[in-house]
Design an enzyme around this catalytic site. Structure first.
Site, short mmCIF file in Angstrom:
data_model
loop_
_atom_site.label_atom_id
_atom_site.label_comp_id
_atom_site.label_asym_id
_atom_site.label_seq_id
_atom_site.Cartn_x
_atom_site.Cartn_y
_atom_site.Cartn_z
N LYS A 1 -21.25 85.28 33.28
CA LYS A 1 -20.96 85.26 34.71
C LYS A 1 -19.47 85.09 35.03
CE LYS A 1 -25.60 84.12 36.22
NZ LYS A 1 -26.11 85.30 36.85
N PHE B 1 -34.22 79.25 33.80
CA PHE B 1 -33.90 80.67 33.90
C PHE B 1 -32.89 80.98 32.80
CE2 PHE B 1 -32.23 84.68 34.98
CZ PHE B 1 -33.18 85.33 35.74
N ASP C 1 -27.43 76.36 27.84
CA ASP C 1 -27.19 77.59 28.59
C ASP C 1 -26.30 77.23 29.77
OD1 ASP C 1 -27.24 79.67 30.38
OD2 ASP C 1 -29.36 80.13 30.11
C1 LIG Z 1 -28.70 80.08 33.46
C2 LIG Z 1 -28.74 81.55 33.19
N1 LIG Z 1 -28.84 81.98 31.93
C3 LIG Z 1 -28.86 83.29 31.64
C4 LIG Z 1 -28.81 84.24 32.63
C5 LIG Z 1 -28.84 85.69 32.28
O1 LIG Z 1 -27.57 86.24 32.46
P1 LIG Z 1 -27.37 87.81 32.69
O2 LIG Z 1 -27.94 88.14 34.02
O3 LIG Z 1 -25.88 88.00 32.62
O4 LIG Z 1 -28.06 88.51 31.59
C6 LIG Z 1 -28.72 83.84 33.96
C7 LIG Z 1 -28.69 84.83 35.04
O5 LIG Z 1 -28.78 84.55 36.19
C8 LIG Z 1 -28.69 82.45 34.24
O6 LIG Z 1 -28.61 82.00 35.50
#
Ligand SMILES: Cc1ncc(COP(=O)(O)O)c(C=O)c1O
Length: 453
Positions: free
Chosen positions: A260, A145, A231
């Site tokens: 986050k 994700f 990520d």
């Molecule tokens: C691992 C990961 N990367 C990227 C994102 C995307 O972040 P955002 O919702 O702040 O755009 C998320 C969102 O849940 C995530 O869990």
């Protein structure tokens, strides 16, 4: 007869004007409560309930809800009435926060690009990887994700998220998470700018890779000229005990995405940390000084909140707390849940944990389970989430790309007594699932409602 006016429901305007389906879904799951205030790991509703947050907004609230030191820092920043959004000055707080983040991240990570979300940090990683390598291809892991903007979405295979939004970016290819052989076959083509991985997959089901995977993947990346991007949007900011989850595996990525918990859960913020070499291939002349920017990305409230959140994480030693609390939680969960056949595994690192469920063997359970899965595979987990919320007072969710794994990620300030309460609550729901028809009849009723509304 005079009509008595009834006050509109608290969610009526949102339902009318923002997202009616979300309002309906929360109602079906009986999670449509109105929150009055939130503090630490506790959420207080207007009708007097106290709920413990074991989701943390998907790893946003590492420092707990509304930490007073972060609120104070933001208030002071507002009262200072300093320069904001001039887009024509040097935002010095961004420099300060970048310095702290790079020092904590270590390795090759020397520069920061700030964004306002995790997806935007991933978008930046895609652009920067392409600029640096001159290649277009991107490799990602099955189950990943990375966000829902078009570039990030192109790095996620699950049709649920993708369908109807294409065409997405070309030349993106998935590999099984943890499989080095398939990875090498891909990278050896030298078509790929970046390998983008969550060091521990969050929504994929809290999947912790085998010990040597990330380091070996890094070696392959170096061999074939591909950048390694981690990520750490969920796993970063001490969620797994170390500042970055990558630190558990001794990797030195070329880029790291954060968001986050970065700003204490109060101001939108994200960051892409990168090596000087990557940075230099993007901002390589005066002419290109602002070639990749975003209006709110270095805003002083987010930067101030980020500095305050880091100070709290360090002062309260929340990394150490996450490690100790995670060990304790997993051990207690294993003790109470091991007798139940539908509990497959309890896993995690620090306070990013998952309880994986599986199909039962016993006929008595298999029949309702299979009937239920045929109607709606995703709803099994939602019944667990609903019961934990409604009957036990715990907010949780299933993983977004793996509906058989319950995510357990409380704020890092969580107390042992709250962990104990959670263990008792899960044990109660799991016992009910294994021993009475009530769980399954409620599950079927709920599924029918979801299908028919
Ligand atoms: C691992 C990961 N990367 C990227 C994102 C995307 O972040 P955002 O919702 O702040 O755009 C998320 C969102 O849940 C995530 O869990």
């Amino acid at each position: 007869m005079p009509q008595t006016a009834t006050a509109p429901a608290f969610d009526a305007l949102y339902g009318d004007r923002v997202n009616p389906q979300w309002v309906r879904l929360l109602r079906v799951l009986q999670m449509d409560v109105q929150y009055a205030h939130c503090k630490g790991a506790e959420l207080f509703t207007t009708d007097g309930r106290r709920i413990l947050d074991f989701l943390s907004g998907y790893c946003v609230h590492n420092t707990g809800h509304n930490h007073p030191a972060i609120i104070e820092a933001i208030q002071k920043e507002l009262e200072r009435q300093g320069p904001a959004m001039l887009q024509s000055h040097v935002p010095e707080l961004a420099g300060e926060l970048a310095g702290r983040l790079c020092a904590l991240a270590g390795g090759r990570l020397q520069k920061a690009y700030f964004s306002s979300s995790g997806s935007e940090a991933i978008e930046a990683a895609i652009k920067f990887a392409r600029a640096h390598t001159g290649r277009a291809g991107l490799v990602y892991a099955e189950g990943a994700f990375h966000g829902l903007t078009c570039g990030a979405l192109s790095l996620m295979g699950d049709p649920f998220w993708r369908d109807g939004f294409g065409p997405l970016l070309p030349e993106t290819e998935a590999v099984p998470f943890g499989d080095l052989q398939v990875l090498e076959q891909k990278l050896a083509s030298r078509r790929f700018a970046a390998l983008i991985l969550e060091p521990i997959q969050g929504e994929g089901g809290v999947r912790v890779p085998h010990a040597g995977y990330l380091l070996a993947a890094q070696k392959l990346c170096r061999r074939y000229g591909t950048l390694l991007v981690l990520d750490e949007v969920q796993t970063g900011m001490y969620r797994t005990g170390r500042f970055l989850a990558g630190h558990h595996f001794d990797v030195e990525p070329d880029m790291v995405a954060l968001a986050k918990a970065l700003s204490g859960g109060l101001i939108p913020s994200g960051a892409l940390l990168m090596s000087d070499a990557v940075y230099d291939s993007v901002y390589n002349s005066l002419h290109r000084a602002i070639v990749h920017t975003s209006t709110y990305s270095e805003n002083s409230l987010a930067m101030r909140a980020g500095l305050a959140a880091l100070a709290v994480l360090e002062r309260e030693r929340l990394g150490e707390r996450a490690l100790a609390a995670g060990e304790y939680l997993r051990q207690r969960l294993r003790e109470v849940l091991s007798p139940y056949e539908m509990v497959k595994e309890i896993r995690g690192v620090g306070l990013l944990n998952g309880i994986e469920f599986q199909a039962p063997e016993k006929l008595r359970l298999r029949a309702p389970f299979e009937a239920f899965m045929k109607i709606h595979a995703g709803m099994f987990g939602q019944v667990i989430v609903m019961r934990l919320f409604r009957d036990q007072g715990f907010l949780t969710q299933m993983c977004g790309n793996n509906f058989m794994v319950l995510k357990v990620a409380p704020p890092l300030i969580v107390e042992d007594s709250q962990l104990d309460g959670f263990v008792r609550a899960v044990a109660d729901v799991v016992e009910c699932m294994h021993s009475t028809g009530a769980f399954w009849s409620e599950a079927l009723g709920l599924t029918r409602r979801v299908i028919h509304i």
